[in-house]
Design a protein around this motif. Structure first.
Motif, PDB file in Angstrom:
ATOM      1  N   TYR A   1      46.020  39.359  36.019  1.00 32.54           N
ATOM      2  CA  TYR A   1      47.376  39.016  35.547  1.00 32.54           C
ATOM      3  C   TYR A   1      47.503  37.536  35.170  1.00 32.54           C
ATOM      4  O   TYR A   1      48.618  37.035  35.022  1.00 32.54           O
ATOM      5  CB  TYR A   1      48.411  39.362  36.629  1.00 32.54           C
ATOM      6  CG  TYR A   1      48.520  40.846  36.909  1.00 32.54           C
ATOM      7  CD1 TYR A   1      49.212  41.689  36.038  1.00 32.54           C
ATOM      8  CD2 TYR A   1      47.914  41.415  38.030  1.00 32.54           C
ATOM      9  CE1 TYR A   1      49.304  43.049  36.277  1.00 32.54           C
ATOM     10  CE2 TYR A   1      48.005  42.774  38.276  1.00 32.54           C
ATOM     11  CZ  TYR A   1      48.699  43.585  37.398  1.00 32.54           C
ATOM     12  OH  TYR A   1      48.792  44.936  37.636  1.00 32.54           O
TER      13      TYR A   1
ATOM     14  N   SER B   1      43.228  44.681  29.908  1.00 32.71           N
ATOM     15  CA  SER B   1      44.247  45.717  30.108  1.00 32.71           C
ATOM     16  C   SER B   1      45.671  45.194  30.067  1.00 32.71           C
ATOM     17  O   SER B   1      46.514  45.724  29.340  1.00 32.71           O
ATOM     18  CB  SER B   1      44.037  46.418  31.458  1.00 32.71           C
ATOM     19  OG  SER B   1      42.790  47.045  31.485  1.00 32.71           O
ATOM     20  N   LYS B   2      45.958  44.187  30.861  1.00 28.54           N
ATOM     21  CA  LYS B   2      47.355  43.829  31.102  1.00 28.54           C
ATOM     22  C   LYS B   2      47.899  42.879  30.035  1.00 28.54           C
ATOM     23  O   LYS B   2      48.932  43.154  29.443  1.00 28.54           O
ATOM     24  CB  LYS B   2      47.501  43.201  32.489  1.00 28.54           C
ATOM     25  CG  LYS B   2      46.845  44.011  33.613  1.00 28.54           C
ATOM     26  CD  LYS B   2      47.616  45.260  33.987  1.00 28.54           C
ATOM     27  CE  LYS B   2      46.898  46.003  35.105  1.00 28.54           C
ATOM     28  NZ  LYS B   2      47.620  47.125  35.652  1.00 28.54           N
TER      29      LYS B   2
ATOM     30  N   ALA C   1      38.896  46.362  34.641  1.00 23.98           N
ATOM     31  CA  ALA C   1      38.669  45.427  35.752  1.00 23.98           C
ATOM     32  C   ALA C   1      38.413  46.193  37.038  1.00 23.98           C
ATOM     33  O   ALA C   1      37.719  45.721  37.940  1.00 23.98           O
ATOM     34  CB  ALA C   1      39.871  44.502  35.907  1.00 23.98           C
ATOM     35  N   LYS C   2      38.954  47.393  37.116  1.00 25.14           N
ATOM     36  CA  LYS C   2      38.732  48.224  38.312  1.00 25.14           C
ATOM     37  C   LYS C   2      37.241  48.487  38.507  1.00 25.14           C
ATOM     38  O   LYS C   2      36.713  48.389  39.609  1.00 25.14           O
ATOM     39  CB  LYS C   2      39.488  49.541  38.132  1.00 25.14           C
ATOM     40  CG  LYS C   2      39.502  50.424  39.332  1.00 25.14           C
ATOM     41  CD  LYS C   2      40.299  51.686  39.026  1.00 25.14           C
ATOM     42  CE  LYS C   2      41.453  51.830  39.980  1.00 25.14           C
ATOM     43  NZ  LYS C   2      42.343  52.952  39.619  1.00 25.14           N
TER      44      LYS C   2
ATOM     45  N   ASN D   1      49.505  41.887  42.259  1.00 21.72           N
ATOM     46  CA  ASN D   1      50.073  43.225  42.320  1.00 21.72           C
ATOM     47  C   ASN D   1      49.930  43.656  43.778  1.00 21.72           C
ATOM     48  O   ASN D   1      48.808  43.678  44.276  1.00 21.72           O
ATOM     49  CB  ASN D   1      49.277  44.183  41.421  1.00 21.72           C
ATOM     50  CG  ASN D   1      49.682  45.627  41.600  1.00 21.72           C
ATOM     51  OD1 ASN D   1      50.717  45.918  42.184  1.00 21.72           O
ATOM     52  ND2 ASN D   1      48.855  46.535  41.100  1.00 21.72           N
TER      53      ASN D   1
ATOM     54  N   ARG E   1      40.079  50.539  28.629  1.00 19.24           N
ATOM     55  CA  ARG E   1      39.149  50.343  29.740  1.00 19.24           C
ATOM     56  C   ARG E   1      38.132  49.237  29.418  1.00 19.24           C
ATOM     57  O   ARG E   1      36.943  49.491  29.223  1.00 19.24           O
ATOM     58  CB  ARG E   1      38.422  51.660  30.121  1.00 19.24           C
ATOM     59  CG  ARG E   1      39.293  52.878  30.261  1.00 19.24           C
ATOM     60  CD  ARG E   1      40.528  52.682  31.161  1.00 19.24           C
ATOM     61  NE  ARG E   1      40.177  52.307  32.509  1.00 19.24           N
ATOM     62  CZ  ARG E   1      40.748  51.255  33.138  1.00 19.24           C
ATOM     63  NH1 ARG E   1      41.673  50.508  32.560  1.00 19.24           N
ATOM     64  NH2 ARG E   1      40.381  50.961  34.360  1.00 19.24           N
TER      65      ARG E   1
ATOM     66  N   ASN F   1      43.845  38.113  44.816  1.00 17.32           N
ATOM     67  CA  ASN F   1      44.445  38.534  43.551  1.00 17.32           C
ATOM     68  C   ASN F   1      45.674  37.670  43.272  1.00 17.32           C
ATOM     69  O   ASN F   1      46.691  37.807  43.923  1.00 17.32           O
ATOM     70  CB  ASN F   1      44.833  40.027  43.667  1.00 17.32           C
ATOM     71  CG  ASN F   1      45.695  40.515  42.532  1.00 17.32           C
ATOM     72  OD1 ASN F   1      46.642  41.258  42.729  1.00 17.32           O
ATOM     73  ND2 ASN F   1      45.371  40.111  41.327  1.00 17.32           N
TER      74      ASN F   1
ATOM     75  N   TRP G   1      46.713  45.272  46.072  1.00 16.45           N
ATOM     76  CA  TRP G   1      46.562  46.447  45.194  1.00 16.45           C
ATOM     77  C   TRP G   1      45.937  47.610  45.969  1.00 16.45           C
ATOM     78  O   TRP G   1      44.955  47.420  46.689  1.00 16.45           O
ATOM     79  CB  TRP G   1      45.686  46.063  44.002  1.00 16.45           C
ATOM     80  CG  TRP G   1      45.539  47.132  42.973  1.00 16.45           C
ATOM     81  CD1 TRP G   1      46.489  48.034  42.571  1.00 16.45           C
ATOM     82  CD2 TRP G   1      44.371  47.426  42.201  1.00 16.45           C
ATOM     83  NE1 TRP G   1      45.980  48.846  41.587  1.00 16.45           N
ATOM     84  CE2 TRP G   1      44.693  48.491  41.347  1.00 16.45           C
ATOM     85  CE3 TRP G   1      43.091  46.874  42.145  1.00 16.45           C
ATOM     86  CZ2 TRP G   1      43.773  49.032  40.440  1.00 16.45           C
ATOM     87  CZ3 TRP G   1      42.180  47.400  41.253  1.00 16.45           C
ATOM     88  CH2 TRP G   1      42.519  48.467  40.413  1.00 16.45           C
TER      89      TRP G   1
ATOM     90  N   ASP H   1      40.408  38.117  41.570  1.00 12.21           N
ATOM     91  CA  ASP H   1      40.928  39.090  40.602  1.00 12.21           C
ATOM     92  C   ASP H   1      42.054  38.417  39.820  1.00 12.21           C
ATOM     93  O   ASP H   1      43.163  38.249  40.319  1.00 12.21           O
ATOM     94  CB  ASP H   1      41.422  40.332  41.359  1.00 12.21           C
ATOM     95  CG  ASP H   1      41.976  41.402  40.423  1.00 12.21           C
ATOM     96  OD1 ASP H   1      42.135  41.133  39.213  1.00 12.21           O
ATOM     97  OD2 ASP H   1      42.267  42.512  40.915  1.00 12.21           O
TER      98      ASP H   1
HETATM   99  N1  PLP Z   1      43.433  44.445  39.627  1.00  7.79           N
HETATM  100  C1  PLP Z   1      44.740  44.615  39.866  1.00  7.79           C
HETATM  101  C2  PLP Z   1      45.393  43.740  40.861  1.00  7.79           C
HETATM  102  C3  PLP Z   1      45.468  45.611  39.199  1.00  7.79           C
HETATM  103  O1  PLP Z   1      46.775  45.751  39.464  1.00  7.79           O
HETATM  104  C4  PLP Z   1      44.802  46.447  38.297  1.00  7.79           C
HETATM  105  C5  PLP Z   1      45.509  47.549  37.624  1.00  7.79           C
HETATM  106  O2  PLP Z   1      46.575  47.989  38.006  1.00  7.79           O
HETATM  107  C6  PLP Z   1      43.446  46.235  38.076  1.00  7.79           C
HETATM  108  C7  PLP Z   1      42.777  45.226  38.752  1.00  7.79           C
HETATM  109  C8  PLP Z   1      42.642  47.111  37.163  1.00  7.79           C
HETATM  110  O3  PLP Z   1      42.825  46.877  35.841  1.00  7.79           O
HETATM  111  P1  PLP Z   1      42.059  47.746  34.755  1.00  7.79           P
HETATM  112  O4  PLP Z   1      43.085  48.610  34.127  1.00  7.79           O
HETATM  113  O5  PLP Z   1      41.495  46.740  33.791  1.00  7.79           O
HETATM  114  O6  PLP Z   1      41.011  48.529  35.436  1.00  7.79           O
END
Ligand code: PLP
Length: 415
Positions: free
Chosen positions: A217, A247-248, A108-109, A185, A256, A181, A135, A214
């Motif tokens: 979560y 990912s989460k 997602a990053k 986070n 990834r 988000n 984040w 975003d």
């Molecule tokens: N967005 C938030 C708020 C996150 O906390 C994270 C990862 O810590 C991500 C996106 C990125 O996730 P990914 O591991 O899929 O790149």
């Protein structure tokens, strides 16, 4: 070469030198150092599930690898993976979209990076409004894409949620996007359906603004509220870029796999992201595409069991933090973080004579004296410098042992 020869210099770009190193790395390095010295450390720093990826997902990737899916793929990915994501977003999130509106990226990053690169320009004063604490990667990513971040600070008293009025006041003609988000986070809280609707009403009166939502979560929620995607609200759906990934919720951080959905303007943002990706990293690891439909369609029981475990940990952690002296901590209702305000202890000294001045020294001294690692809230912006972040992506035993240990330590601090 004669010693008087000119030594070539490696001049770094402004881009490279302006990006701050992650503050959490310093703590991680310290944790490793202490562990190498044989000390037992209880770490609440991890931003990733401590579960294994469900086997059915691993099997799908292994099968794909063994059947030869080890070559370059199109930047847009496989039709099956894109359709599986579009189907998930239609049925679970109520987002009207097709496979053409999807971009699949390396986490997602990377989806957020590419979305920002698709929307912002350098040198045009583009702004992205972000409720904070947020984040740590958002600001560097916005800056790398050419924009600047405009913070809208929240408070623990409001469960770290910003009102439509506050966000609206930060929007200017230069605002290209608002990046939200939820669940959050580092805050561990989320906007309710009504709050999302109220924000959407406000966005309706700012038609030049894109909403980057975003939702990484989204599956990890523990309170009474349901998650509502901004992209499901018809009045603004054309201007929403929904970010999510595996990912989460699926315990797949190392794989990834992230994605974006942008149905507006016939998928123009998703297409631009795929074009950018084609020049930056071509595609994600080819055998991962086959794992996507399996993860999205065949893991309901695994997800449910991980979610239930996180919910129990969230309650336990919150209950134990609530016993700390002079600390406020909203109840975690989403993601896997608690974000207590510990600023009442700044300026105090430990019996060993160490000074706790701010969140960074709080985390350093705590780790040194008790063997418990937390993340200082400093880099998250807004009221973050008054807070620390604890992840409950760890066992209940660790929580039951480590969280009270912090409380005992706090009792020993003196003015
Ligand atoms: N967005 C938030 C708020 C996150 O906390 C994270 C990862 O810590 C991500 C996106 C990125 O996730 P990914 O591991 O899929 O790149």
């Amino acid at each position: 070469m004669p010693s008087s020869a000119i030594v070539p210099t490696m001049q770094l770009s402004d881009r490279a030198t302006s990006i701050p190193p992650s503050i959490t790395l310093a703590i991680s390095a310290k944790v490793r150092e202490l562990k190498a010295d044989g000390r037992e450390v209880i770490a609440f720093g991890a931003g990733e599930p401590d579960f294994d990826t469900p086997k059915v997902i691993m099997d799908a990737a292994i099968r794909a690898m063994q059947s030869g899916e080890t070559h370059y793929m199109p930047a847009s990915g496989t039709p099956e993976a894109r359709e599986a994501i579009a189907e998930k977003l239609r049925t679970e999130n109520g987002i009207e979209c097709t496979a053409n509106d999807i971009s699949i990226n390396a986490g997602a990053k990377m989806s957020i990076n590419l979305a920002l690169m698709a929307l912002l320009d350098h040198g045009k004063g583009h702004e992205v409004v972000v409720p904070t604490p947020a984040w740590v990667s958002y600001e560097p990513m916005i800056n790398l894409a050419g924009g600047s971040m405009v913070e809208v600070p929240s408070t623990p008293e409001d469960n770290f949620k910003c009102s439509p009025e506050h966000i609206s006041a930060a929007i200017t003609p230069d605002t290209r996007a608002v990046l939200i988000n939820s669940p959050s986070n580092p805050c561990g809280t989320m906007y309710s359906e009504d709050e999302v609707r109220a924000l959407a009403d406000m966005f309706d009166s700012h038609p030049h603004v894109v909403i980057i939502s975003d939702e990484i979560y989204e599956q990890l929620i523990y309170g009474d509220d349901n998650h509502l995607s901004f992209g499901a609200i018809p009045e603004i759906a054309d201007r929403v870029v929904t970010i999510n990934g595996l990912s989460k919720a699926f315990a797949m951080t190392g794989w990834r796999i992230g994605y974006a959905c942008a149905p507006g303007n016939n998928g123009a943002v998703a297409k631009a992201m795929n074009t950018l990706q084609s020049q930056l990293n071509t595609c994600i690891a080819s055998f991962c595409y086959a794992a996507i439909p399996v993860a999205l369609n065949e893991t309901a029981d695994d997800l449910q069991s991980m979610r239930a475990t996180f919910a129990a940990r969230a309650s336990l952690m919150h209950e134990l933090i609530s016993k700390w002296p002079e600390v406020t901590c909203p109840k975690p209702t989403g993601a896997f973080y608690a974000f207590p305000r510990v600023a009442a202890h700044f300026g105090k000294t430990t019996p060993a004579g160490r000074k706790v001045d701010d969140a960074v020294s709080f985390a350093e001294v705590l780790l040194e004296e008790t063997g418990v690692a937390v993340v200082p809230g400093t880099a998250f912006g807004g009221c973050g410098p008054e807070h620390i972040r604890l992840s409950f992506a760890c066992s209940e035993e660790q929580i039951a042992e480590g969280v009270p240990r912090i409380g005992v330590w706090l009792e020993t601090l003196s003015n």
